[in-house]
Write an enzyme that holds these catalytic residues in place. Structure first.
Site, mmCIF file in Angstrom:
data_model
loop_
_atom_site.group_PDB
_atom_site.id
_atom_site.type_symbol
_atom_site.label_atom_id
_atom_site.label_comp_id
_atom_site.label_asym_id
_atom_site.label_seq_id
_atom_site.Cartn_x
_atom_site.Cartn_y
_atom_site.Cartn_z
ATOM 1 N N GLU A 41 55.433 46.808 80.158
ATOM 2 C CA GLU A 41 54.008 47.062 80.401
ATOM 3 C C GLU A 41 53.840 47.868 81.679
ATOM 4 O O GLU A 41 54.265 47.444 82.757
ATOM 5 C CB GLU A 41 53.244 45.738 80.524
ATOM 6 C CG GLU A 41 51.774 45.912 80.856
ATOM 7 C CD GLU A 41 51.070 44.581 81.135
ATOM 8 O OE1 GLU A 41 50.059 44.613 81.887
ATOM 9 O OE2 GLU A 41 51.525 43.542 80.642
ATOM 10 N N ARG A 45 47.198 51.327 87.117
ATOM 11 C CA ARG A 45 46.663 51.139 88.470
ATOM 12 C C ARG A 45 47.013 52.297 89.400
ATOM 13 O O ARG A 45 46.671 52.262 90.576
ATOM 14 C CB ARG A 45 47.237 49.851 89.083
ATOM 15 C CG ARG A 45 46.848 48.601 88.338
ATOM 16 C CD ARG A 45 47.385 47.380 89.031
ATOM 17 N NE ARG A 45 47.277 46.199 88.194
ATOM 18 C CZ ARG A 45 47.645 44.994 88.556
ATOM 19 N NH1 ARG A 45 48.166 44.804 89.758
ATOM 20 N NH2 ARG A 45 47.525 43.972 87.742
ATOM 21 N N THR A 68 46.299 46.711 82.256
ATOM 22 C CA THR A 68 45.085 46.911 83.063
ATOM 23 C C THR A 68 44.152 47.919 82.397
ATOM 24 O O THR A 68 43.533 48.760 83.057
ATOM 25 C CB THR A 68 45.431 47.356 84.515
ATOM 26 O OG1 THR A 68 46.605 46.685 84.962
ATOM 27 C CG2 THR A 68 44.301 46.998 85.482
ATOM 28 N N LYS A 128 46.571 37.208 76.500
ATOM 29 C CA LYS A 128 47.230 37.080 77.803
ATOM 30 C C LYS A 128 46.398 36.050 78.588
ATOM 31 O O LYS A 128 45.177 36.215 78.703
ATOM 32 C CB LYS A 128 47.197 38.453 78.491
ATOM 33 C CG LYS A 128 47.468 38.439 79.974
ATOM 34 C CD LYS A 128 47.635 39.876 80.440
ATOM 35 C CE LYS A 128 46.834 40.155 81.680
ATOM 36 N NZ LYS A 128 47.232 41.400 82.344
#
Length: 202
Positions: A41, A45, A68, A128
């Protein structure tokens, strides 16, 4: 949901990466795959995150997704960059519908019963649990998982190599997200491969 389920069962730990130097992308992916962690993953960011996903896809055996992801626009950009799955820190109806429409494996973040119920309304059963430790740790997830017996989880946030086995021993947990596998700075492929091997054996 079968696709998400398969991905979550490939290895007990999904490395969660923040890539701020594109030159690090392929060496990190190469070392992780060599150590047995194929599902990777890359969090959105940093400015080079999407390009890092493209670079990592060049490593044979790597299954690279975007983390994200907070909006349908980001979702579209991530899929365009070749993301094979999408991870979000939370869940909104707008993002959930965009993800289900796109058919890409989607793992949205949940921390409450209401979050999970929204996911179930959208046809989702795999989540998640985030931020895992700040949201109450394993006792909180056990309490949430009881009424939602059909759901499966990937706890992420504050989990360490030492605490991961305790999470993984809980049946509804298929894998955990871990940032400990890859250290900060220039990648040491030998160290990353060794850490990945340990994580893959959990």
């Amino acid at each position: 949901m079968a696709l998400v389920d398969n991905l979550m069962r490939l290895s007990p730990v999904i490395p969660v990466l923040v890539i701020d130097d594109l030159a690090h992308a392929q060496p990190i992916a190469r070392a992780l795959v060599a150590g047995g962690l194929r599902v990777i993953e890359v969090t959105l960011r940093t400015p080079c995150a999407l390009e890092a996903i493209r670079e990592m896809k060049g490593i044979e055996g790597a299954i690279v997704g975007a983390g994200t992801v907070t909006s349908p626009d980001q979702l579209a950009q991530a899929v365009d960059a070749g993301s094979e799955f999408i991870v979000a820190p939370g869940l909104t109806e707008r993002l959930g519908r965009a993800a289900t429409d796109s058919k890409v494996p989607f793992l949205p973040g949940v921390a409450t019963a209401a979050d999970i119920m929204l996911g179930l309304d959208l046809g989702l059963t795999h989540f998640k649990f985030f931020p895992a430790m700040a949201a109450g740790g394993l006792p909180a997830l056990k309490a949430l998982a009881a009424p939602f017996f059909q759901c499966r989880f990937c706890p992420t946030g504050g989990i360490t190599e030492a605490t991961a086995p305790e999470w993984l021993a809980f049946d509804p947990v298929l894998c955990v997200g871990g940032s400990w596998v890859v250290g900060k700075g220039a990648p040491d492929e030998t160290a990353i491969e060794s850490a990945a091997r340990k994580a893959a054996a959990l």
